[in-house]
Design an enzyme around this catalytic site. Structure first.
Site, PDB file in Angstrom:
ATOM      1  N   SER A  96      13.727 105.716  13.270  1.00 32.92           N
ATOM      2  CA  SER A  96      14.495 106.515  14.207  1.00 32.92           C
ATOM      3  C   SER A  96      15.217 107.701  13.573  1.00 32.92           C
ATOM      4  O   SER A  96      15.610 108.626  14.276  1.00 32.92           O
ATOM      5  CB  SER A  96      15.512 105.630  14.927  1.00 32.92           C
ATOM      6  OG  SER A  96      16.448 105.107  13.996  1.00 32.92           O
ATOM      7  N   LYS A 154      22.828 111.750  10.578  1.00 32.82           N
ATOM      8  CA  LYS A 154      22.195 111.177  11.779  1.00 32.82           C
ATOM      9  C   LYS A 154      23.242 111.013  12.873  1.00 32.82           C
ATOM     10  O   LYS A 154      24.370 110.594  12.597  1.00 32.82           O
ATOM     11  CB  LYS A 154      21.578 109.823  11.403  1.00 32.82           C
ATOM     12  CG  LYS A 154      20.765 109.163  12.516  1.00 32.82           C
ATOM     13  CD  LYS A 154      20.129 107.870  12.012  1.00 32.82           C
ATOM     14  CE  LYS A 154      19.260 107.196  13.043  1.00 32.82           C
ATOM     15  NZ  LYS A 154      18.618 105.957  12.523  1.00 32.82           N
ATOM     16  N   SER A 209      14.089 102.560   9.672  1.00 33.60           N
ATOM     17  CA  SER A 209      14.401 103.903  10.174  1.00 33.60           C
ATOM     18  C   SER A 209      14.786 104.955   9.144  1.00 33.60           C
ATOM     19  O   SER A 209      14.871 106.131   9.490  1.00 33.60           O
ATOM     20  CB  SER A 209      15.503 103.826  11.225  1.00 33.60           C
ATOM     21  OG  SER A 209      14.933 103.450  12.450  1.00 33.60           O
TER      22      SER A 209
END
Ligand code: GLN
Length: 482
Positions: free
Chosen positions: A152, A77, A176
């Site tokens: 996210s 990420k 997330s």
């Protein structure tokens, strides 16, 4: 079968038997990336050249010979710092930021021989549930390109789901990791607060943030957790707890395990297909020998309000560092104050600004006790709910998300609707507990549904044990989008 269809365990077998080299494995994943990235848009940055260097052992620690992740292609990420590789947080503010240092998690992955294929898209600074808040583009759900992948960590979940990497890391402040894993039909594990070092994770809400794996199977999540877990002198919030071999928990039976079913998580008006799939999953756990027990988490109704005061307050403080002076984006201005104002006005997107304003207000003098102070007290009550429940059960089962993946644009204009989609994941962060999402079914429209399993503090073993037993008794995790 394409190698890119395999997860960590499968690839390790192939590599160990000498049936493929790390470079062949990487070729297969990049073929997949080349055909899928344009549609799915999982990656912000691809690190192809670096990946082939890593896969050839040229980065040189010998990890490729002995490491537990030798030659395994992974995605990270883009709010986790990778030295000399852009780390943008999907924000204009850090669009060109190249960290001069490596996060602890990625340096541990490197020591284990992993191969970084790229950095994945997210909601700007991890604030959101759909990746629509990315300053660059929205990632698409590989099961239906008109839908969001969750967020996210939507880029990481979509990349794993579409076979663009064998596994990925995400971060989870309010769901997330688990929510996008659920919406993409893969596994997402948020470890206990303190289990994994956050050194090099760009801070959003420091009392909630955790890093964890997003994988194709529960066993793969356990393998990754073994690598990244444990005390780190560079992060004073990482706990000096012994790290067991989590893979041992994957394979144990679950006879007699007491599974708590919280009344407040099965509410009138919830999506019927989600409810049906999760109830069927609980029946399946029962068939495997687990014992369902109804429990109550009475402060659940306050979780969203509590989270959105605490998380925004911490964000307003953490994001004060982006002032256009020290690093990152800088806008012009006639003096220092104007430079600050222009930089923050132009560098942050609307959701990040909304949160900074909410958080600054909640912390402002005269309001601090009424909002932040109060929210901290409610947080304690939420934590106590779980402590009470865990007196009579070993694990708690809930849906991960109240709905399957929604359409791009469906909730983007209504922040409150978006915040409500975090209802089942947020309390777990407030209480600091470990939680996993495993695939537990599909809607009539072929969209994945996730089962969330929540454990006691530092009891990832039971979480992995139950999740693995469930997964192995079903076929949901074997399905892949076309
Ligand atoms: N969706 C939640 C939020 O917008 C959680 C995000 C996260 O876990 N990073 O804050």
């Amino acid at each position: 079968m394409e190698l890119s269809e395999l997860g960590i365990e499968g690839l390790k077998d192939v590599l160990d038997r000498g049936e493929a080299t790390p470079a062949m494995v990487l070729d297969s994943f990049f073929r997949r990336i080349d055909s899928a990235q344009e549609k799915v848009k999982a990656f912000v940055t691809l690190s192809r050249e670096q990946a082939y260097k890593m896969a050839s052992g040229a980065c040189g620690t010998g990890a490729l010979d002995t490491g537990i992740l030798a030659g395994i292609p992974m995605a990270i990420k883009d709010n986790i710092c990778t030295k000399a590789i852009k780390t943008t947080c999907s924000s204009r503010m850090l669009e060109n930021f190249i960290p001069p240092y490596e996060s602890t998690v990625t340096s541990r992955l490197s020591d284990a021989g992993y191969v970084l294929v790229g950095k994945t898209n997210l909601d700007e600074f991890a604030m959101g549930s759909s990746t629509e808040n990315s300053a660059f583009f929205t990632t698409r759900n590989p099961w239906d390109l008109d839908r969001i992948p969750g967020g996210s960590s939507g880029g990481s979940a979509a990349a794993v789901c579409a076979g663009m990497c064998a596994a990925a890391l995400g971060s989870d402040t309010g769901g997330s990791i688990r929510q996008p894993a659920s919406l993409c039909g893969v596994v997402g594990l948020k470890p206990t607060y303190g289990r994994v070092s956050r050194y090099g994770l760009v801070a959003f809400a420091s009392s909630l943030d955790q890093i964890g794996p997003i994988t194709k199977t529960v066993k793969d999540a356990a393998i990754l957790l073994n690598v990244i877990a444990g005390r780190d002198p560079l992060d004073s919030t990482s706990a000096p707890m012994p790290v067991p071999d989590f893979t041992k928990a994957a394979g144990m039976d679950i006879k007699g395990i007491r599974v708590g079913i919280p009344r407040e998580y099965f509410i009138p008006g919830m999506d019927k297909e989600v409810e049906g799939a999760v109830r069927a999953a609980i029946k399946q756990l029962e068939a495997l020998g687990a014992v369902p027990v109804e429990v109550s988490l009475p402060h659940t109704a306050y979780a969203i309000a509590t989270y959105y005061i605490l998380a925004t307050s911490e964000a307003s403080s953490n994001l004060a560092r982006y002032d256009g002076v020290k690093y990152g984006f800088r806008a012009g201005g006639k003096d220092l104050m104007e430079t600050y104002m222009n930089t923050r006005a132009e560098g942050f997107g609307p959701e990040v600004k909304r949160r900074i304003m909410l958080g600054t207000y909640a912390l402002s003098s005269g309001y601090y006790e009424a909002y932040y102070g109060r929210a901290q007290q409610v947080r304690t009550l939420i934590k106590k709910d779980f402590e009470e429940a865990f007196k009579s059960v070993d694990i708690i089962a809930t849906p991960t998300s109240p709905t399957p993946a929604f359409k791009v644009g469906e909730k983007a204009a209504d922040p409150l609707q978006m915040y409500l989609s975090d209802i089942f994941t947020i309390s777990i962060n407030l209480a600091g507990l470990p939680g996993i999402s495993v695939p537990c079914g599909f809607t009539g429209g072929n969209l994945p549904i996730g089962l969330q399993l929540i454990g006691r503090h530092f009891d990832e073993e039971t979480v992995i044990r139950v999740a693995h037993a469930y997964e192995q008794s079903t076929d949901w995790h074997k399905r892949r989008p076309g």
